[in-house]
Motif scaffolding. Sequence first.
Motif, PDB file in Angstrom:
ATOM      1  N   PRO A  26       0.831  -1.234  -0.041  1.00  0.00           N
ATOM      2  CA  PRO A  26      -0.061   0.040   0.060  1.00  0.00           C
ATOM      3  C   PRO A  26       0.972   1.065   0.000  1.00  0.00           C
ATOM      4  CG  PRO A  26      -0.210  -1.027   2.079  1.00  0.00           C
ATOM      5  CD  PRO A  26       0.786  -1.803   1.328  1.00  0.00           C
ATOM      6  N   VAL A  27       0.474   2.155  -0.843  1.00  0.00           N
ATOM      7  CA  VAL A  27       1.474   3.509  -0.833  1.00  0.00           C
ATOM      8  C   VAL A  27       0.306   4.627  -1.040  1.00  0.00           C
ATOM      9  CG1 VAL A  27       3.453   2.211  -1.853  1.00  0.00           C
ATOM     10  CG2 VAL A  27       1.651   3.191  -3.446  1.00  0.00           C
ATOM     11  N   ARG A  28       0.623   5.735  -0.757  1.00  0.00           N
ATOM     12  CA  ARG A  28      -0.140   7.019  -0.818  1.00  0.00           C
ATOM     13  C   ARG A  28       0.664   8.110  -1.615  1.00  0.00           C
ATOM     14  NH1 ARG A  28      -4.674   7.166   0.390  1.00  0.00           N
ATOM     15  NH2 ARG A  28      -4.858   9.446   0.784  1.00  0.00           N
ATOM     16  N   SER A  29       1.948   7.787  -2.012  1.00  0.00           N
ATOM     17  CA  SER A  29       2.557   9.117  -2.562  1.00  0.00           C
ATOM     18  C   SER A  29       4.099   8.441  -3.619  1.00  0.00           C
ATOM     19  CB  SER A  29       3.411   9.691  -1.304  1.00  0.00           C
ATOM     20  OG  SER A  29       4.408   9.228  -0.698  1.00  0.00           O
ATOM     21  N   ARG A  30       4.448   9.328  -4.128  1.00  0.00           N
ATOM     22  CA  ARG A  30       5.656   8.753  -5.031  1.00  0.00           C
ATOM     23  C   ARG A  30       7.121   8.331  -3.965  1.00  0.00           C
ATOM     24  NH1 ARG A  30       8.043   7.947 -10.248  1.00  0.00           N
ATOM     25  NH2 ARG A  30       9.938   6.971  -9.300  1.00  0.00           N
ATOM     26  N   ALA A  31       6.933   9.253  -2.925  1.00  0.00           N
ATOM     27  CA  ALA A  31       8.007   9.040  -2.097  1.00  0.00           C
ATOM     28  C   ALA A  31       7.839   7.675  -1.328  1.00  0.00           C
ATOM     29  CB  ALA A  31       7.864  10.060  -1.056  1.00  0.00           C
ATOM     30  N   GLU A  32       6.506   7.051  -1.170  1.00  0.00           N
ATOM     31  CA  GLU A  32       6.626   5.837  -0.440  1.00  0.00           C
ATOM     32  C   GLU A  32       6.630   4.795  -1.783  1.00  0.00           C
ATOM     33  OE1 GLU A  32       2.484   5.240   1.066  1.00  0.00           O
ATOM     34  OE2 GLU A  32       3.270   6.787   2.979  1.00  0.00           O
ATOM     35  N   ILE A  33       6.244   5.014  -2.818  1.00  0.00           N
ATOM     36  CA  ILE A  33       6.885   3.989  -4.086  1.00  0.00           C
ATOM     37  C   ILE A  33       8.279   4.083  -4.009  1.00  0.00           C
ATOM     38  CG2 ILE A  33       6.982   3.553  -6.451  1.00  0.00           C
ATOM     39  CD1 ILE A  33       4.219   5.155  -6.421  1.00  0.00           C
ATOM     40  N   ASP A  34       8.860   5.153  -3.978  1.00  0.00           N
ATOM     41  CA  ASP A  34      10.342   4.863  -3.973  1.00  0.00           C
ATOM     42  C   ASP A  34      11.024   4.074  -2.828  1.00  0.00           C
ATOM     43  OD1 ASP A  34      10.454   6.355  -6.469  1.00  0.00           O
ATOM     44  OD2 ASP A  34      11.018   8.204  -5.442  1.00  0.00           O
ATOM     45  N   MET A  35      10.482   4.449  -1.718  1.00  0.00           N
ATOM     46  CA  MET A  35      10.974   3.599  -0.528  1.00  0.00           C
ATOM     47  C   MET A  35      10.668   2.155  -0.663  1.00  0.00           C
ATOM     48  SD  MET A  35      10.148   5.817   2.739  1.00  0.00           S
ATOM     49  CE  MET A  35       8.308   5.993   2.713  1.00  0.00           C
ATOM     50  N   ALA A  36       9.508   1.929  -1.163  1.00  0.00           N
ATOM     51  CA  ALA A  36       9.191   0.010  -1.309  1.00  0.00           C
ATOM     52  C   ALA A  36      10.059  -0.167  -2.571  1.00  0.00           C
ATOM     53  CB  ALA A  36       7.689   0.091  -1.951  1.00  0.00           C
ATOM     54  N   LEU A  37      10.439   0.445  -3.520  1.00  0.00           N
ATOM     55  CA  LEU A  37      11.388  -0.114  -4.548  1.00  0.00           C
ATOM     56  C   LEU A  37      12.704  -0.361  -3.853  1.00  0.00           C
ATOM     57  CD1 LEU A  37      10.192   1.832  -7.493  1.00  0.00           C
ATOM     58  CD2 LEU A  37       9.983  -0.568  -7.083  1.00  0.00           C
ATOM     59  N   ALA A  38      13.254   0.821  -3.166  1.00  0.00           N
ATOM     60  CA  ALA A  38      14.455   0.706  -2.647  1.00  0.00           C
ATOM     61  C   ALA A  38      14.554  -0.588  -1.292  1.00  0.00           C
ATOM     62  CB  ALA A  38      14.713   1.968  -1.820  1.00  0.00           C
ATOM     63  N   ALA A  39      13.447  -0.843  -0.635  1.00  0.00           N
ATOM     64  CA  ALA A  39      13.350  -1.813   0.216  1.00  0.00           C
ATOM     65  C   ALA A  39      13.422  -3.228  -0.759  1.00  0.00           C
ATOM     66  CB  ALA A  39      11.996  -1.943   1.019  1.00  0.00           C
ATOM     67  N   LEU A  40      12.712  -3.273  -1.811  1.00  0.00           N
ATOM     68  CA  LEU A  40      12.671  -4.394  -2.579  1.00  0.00           C
ATOM     69  C   LEU A  40      13.995  -4.904  -3.271  1.00  0.00           C
ATOM     70  CD1 LEU A  40      10.766  -6.785  -3.770  1.00  0.00           C
ATOM     71  CD2 LEU A  40      10.790  -5.147  -5.963  1.00  0.00           C
TER      72      LEU A  40
END
Length: 125
Positions: A26-40
């Motif tokens: 679940p994400v609500r912003s581009r910043a959260e997308i970037d964090m999820a991709l970095a975590a992956l």
Amino acid sequence: MTSPSLTCLGIVVTDRGSRYAVSGAPVRSRAEIDMALAALKTDRSYAKATHNTWAALLPTGALKADDGESGAGMVILRMLERAGLDDHLIVVTRWYGGKNLGGDRFRRVQDAVRAYLDTTGLAAD
């Protein structure tokens, strides 16, 4: 800001040597997308994958990235729209197996997204 909780299903589809995995959060912003991709990509296997394609429907609009797998982000985006799944990132990872799949690569992306939606219970009824 804390990193989104990423669900990784691992390898869900193989075709002619190529392997596909699917992940989401679940994400609500581009910043959260970037964090999820970095975590992956902290997992070396995912960081070295041939493609990490993704899409998300946010309140600010749709976002997608093909990561070299031309058109795959749009496939994921359309499936998110059909499922009515807002505020959620889906990433389809491909490790290229040495043989071109042609149009079948889009079917494998669809298979991976469907597996994610079904497994997580997020598929539209």
